[in-house]
Write a protein that holds these residues in place. Sequence first.
Motif, PDB file in Angstrom:
ATOM      1  N   TYR A  27       0.870  -1.174   0.000  1.00  0.00           N
ATOM      2  CA  TYR A  27       0.000   0.000   0.000  1.00  0.00           C
ATOM      3  C   TYR A  27       0.903   1.219   0.000  1.00  0.00           C
ATOM      4  CZ  TYR A  27      -3.137   3.696   1.554  1.00  0.00           C
ATOM      5  OH  TYR A  27      -3.839   4.872   1.652  1.00  0.00           O
ATOM      6  N   ARG A  28       0.846   2.005  -1.073  1.00  0.00           N
ATOM      7  CA  ARG A  28       1.679   3.196  -1.231  1.00  0.00           C
ATOM      8  C   ARG A  28       0.818   4.444  -1.070  1.00  0.00           C
ATOM      9  NH1 ARG A  28       3.504  -0.608  -4.918  1.00  0.00           N
ATOM     10  NH2 ARG A  28       5.743  -1.040  -4.842  1.00  0.00           N
ATOM     11  N   PHE A  29       1.356   5.445  -0.383  1.00  0.00           N
ATOM     12  CA  PHE A  29       0.600   6.676  -0.193  1.00  0.00           C
ATOM     13  C   PHE A  29       1.546   7.831   0.100  1.00  0.00           C
ATOM     14  CE2 PHE A  29       1.151   4.673   3.868  1.00  0.00           C
ATOM     15  CZ  PHE A  29       1.298   5.678   4.800  1.00  0.00           C
ATOM     16  N   ILE A  30       1.062   9.051  -0.139  1.00  0.00           N
ATOM     17  CA  ILE A  30       1.828  10.256   0.170  1.00  0.00           C
ATOM     18  C   ILE A  30       1.324  10.861   1.474  1.00  0.00           C
ATOM     19  CG2 ILE A  30       2.446  12.584  -0.565  1.00  0.00           C
ATOM     20  CD1 ILE A  30       3.843  10.453  -2.144  1.00  0.00           C
ATOM     21  N   GLN A  31       0.066  11.266   1.493  1.00  0.00           N
ATOM     22  CA  GLN A  31      -0.513  11.817   2.711  1.00  0.00           C
ATOM     23  C   GLN A  31      -0.832  10.691   3.696  1.00  0.00           C
ATOM     24  OE1 GLN A  31      -0.711  14.912   3.392  1.00  0.00           O
ATOM     25  NE2 GLN A  31      -0.586  15.973   1.444  1.00  0.00           N
ATOM     26  N   PRO A  32      -0.588  10.915   5.001  1.00  0.00           N
ATOM     27  CA  PRO A  32      -0.908   9.877   6.001  1.00  0.00           C
ATOM     28  C   PRO A  32      -2.407   9.773   6.248  1.00  0.00           C
ATOM     29  CG  PRO A  32      -0.096  11.843   7.088  1.00  0.00           C
ATOM     30  CD  PRO A  32       0.048  12.081   5.602  1.00  0.00           C
ATOM     31  N   GLU A  33      -3.117   9.225   5.243  1.00  0.00           N
ATOM     32  CA  GLU A  33      -4.575   9.165   5.295  1.00  0.00           C
ATOM     33  C   GLU A  33      -5.088   8.120   6.285  1.00  0.00           C
ATOM     34  OE1 GLU A  33      -4.468   8.198   1.152  1.00  0.00           O
ATOM     35  OE2 GLU A  33      -5.630   9.975   0.653  1.00  0.00           O
ATOM     36  N   LEU A  34      -4.170   7.326   6.841  1.00  0.00           N
ATOM     37  CA  LEU A  34      -4.605   6.243   7.709  1.00  0.00           C
ATOM     38  C   LEU A  34      -5.102   6.729   9.057  1.00  0.00           C
ATOM     39  CD1 LEU A  34      -1.736   3.683   7.047  1.00  0.00           C
ATOM     40  CD2 LEU A  34      -3.878   3.984   5.835  1.00  0.00           C
ATOM     41  N   PHE A  35      -4.888   7.996   9.364  1.00  0.00           N
ATOM     42  CA  PHE A  35      -5.244   8.511  10.678  1.00  0.00           C
ATOM     43  C   PHE A  35      -5.927   9.861  10.534  1.00  0.00           C
ATOM     44  CE2 PHE A  35      -1.109   6.462  10.590  1.00  0.00           C
ATOM     45  CZ  PHE A  35      -1.314   5.370  11.410  1.00  0.00           C
ATOM     46  N   CYS A  36      -6.845  10.120  11.435  1.00  0.00           N
ATOM     47  CA  CYS A  36      -7.366  11.479  11.529  1.00  0.00           C
ATOM     48  C   CYS A  36      -6.277  12.319  12.207  1.00  0.00           C
ATOM     49  CB  CYS A  36      -8.660  11.519  12.335  1.00  0.00           C
ATOM     50  SG  CYS A  36      -8.473  11.096  14.080  1.00  0.00           S
ATOM     51  N   ASP A  37      -6.333  13.635  12.007  1.00  0.00           N
ATOM     52  CA  ASP A  37      -5.311  14.510  12.581  1.00  0.00           C
ATOM     53  C   ASP A  37      -5.258  14.384  14.098  1.00  0.00           C
ATOM     54  OD1 ASP A  37      -4.626  15.408  10.097  1.00  0.00           O
ATOM     55  OD2 ASP A  37      -5.885  17.203  10.180  1.00  0.00           O
ATOM     56  N   PHE A  38      -6.430  14.242  14.731  1.00  0.00           N
ATOM     57  CA  PHE A  38      -6.466  14.144  16.187  1.00  0.00           C
ATOM     58  C   PHE A  38      -5.718  12.902  16.667  1.00  0.00           C
ATOM     59  CE2 PHE A  38      -8.412  12.503  20.072  1.00  0.00           C
ATOM     60  CZ  PHE A  38      -8.268  13.596  20.922  1.00  0.00           C
ATOM     61  N   ARG A  39      -5.992  11.755  16.019  1.00  0.00           N
ATOM     62  CA  ARG A  39      -5.329  10.504  16.415  1.00  0.00           C
ATOM     63  C   ARG A  39      -3.833  10.591  16.155  1.00  0.00           C
ATOM     64  NH1 ARG A  39      -7.137   4.972  16.192  1.00  0.00           N
ATOM     65  NH2 ARG A  39      -5.824   3.814  17.655  1.00  0.00           N
ATOM     66  N   PHE A  40      -3.453  11.115  15.020  1.00  0.00           N
ATOM     67  CA  PHE A  40      -2.039  11.235  14.661  1.00  0.00           C
ATOM     68  C   PHE A  40      -1.299  12.085  15.693  1.00  0.00           C
ATOM     69  CE2 PHE A  40       1.672  12.791  12.443  1.00  0.00           C
ATOM     70  CZ  PHE A  40       2.040  11.760  11.591  1.00  0.00           C
TER      71      PHE A  40
END
Length: 279
Positions: free
Chosen positions: A90-103
């Motif tokens: 799984y390749r990605f640029i933006q860390p879409e796996l988390f909401c900003d709050f969780r991150f």
Amino acid sequence: MPSICQGTWDCQICPKAVSNAITHVIYRRGFHKPAQKCEENLILFLMKGEILVNSKEYAGTMLKEGEFILQAIGSMFEMLAMTECECIYYRFIQPELFCDFRFNHIMKEVSPPLIYTPLKIIPELQYFLNGSITYLKGDKVCRDLLSLKRKELAFVLGYYYSDYDLSNLVHPLSKYVNSFQYFIIQNYKKVKTVEELAQLGGYTLSTFRRIFNNVFHEPVYEWMLARRKEGIWDDLNNSECSISEICYKYGFESLPHFSNFCKKSFGASPRNLRRQDIS
């Protein structure tokens, strides 16, 4: 409505088809991927087999069937297939796996692991991965489908994995962003072009531009041009350098060229800008 013949319909040429960011790969025993910088953030899910991986986080780690790791964009990564292996990337640029709050919560409240270890593929994640393989045969996939699969993966990781587990993913992502920013701030004044800055960091030009835009949220050329203008303005108004010294300090080939740049950027010649009251 006109009918569509399914026998001749090719989804790969559909306007909604995009490069597949989730790919299914089978490696033969002995396959070796030499050490190189990751051009995107990468999660490697090992479905079958064993892979010896080597990176700063996972130095000489044996990745086993049913485990996964993340390598941040720009990090060095090497791998050797010890057996025949089946993987999903799984390749990605933006860390879409988390909401900003969780991150941000994990970054501030959860310490990074002392030793990075691969995470286990739990049954819920295994179900997602097995179901995804069906859609990963072509080079491209429907944009809408890819968006749904990304959201589903984000849900599975966020819902079924603890903050401590996810710290294995979050901290490398954040660390790379910070180190990349430090590299840019320390070196952008040493070069004259985007190409030279990319080369100094050991990146291809396309990769460097993509990473920069992800970290700074603007094109690298526009960012460097803005910093150049700020430096010229500051030197003209606050330094004792001559106009000729400032001209050549910022890489202009001649005084007329420098003067034209100032007129276009600030609305006045270097000499008139120097006379202005900056207050």
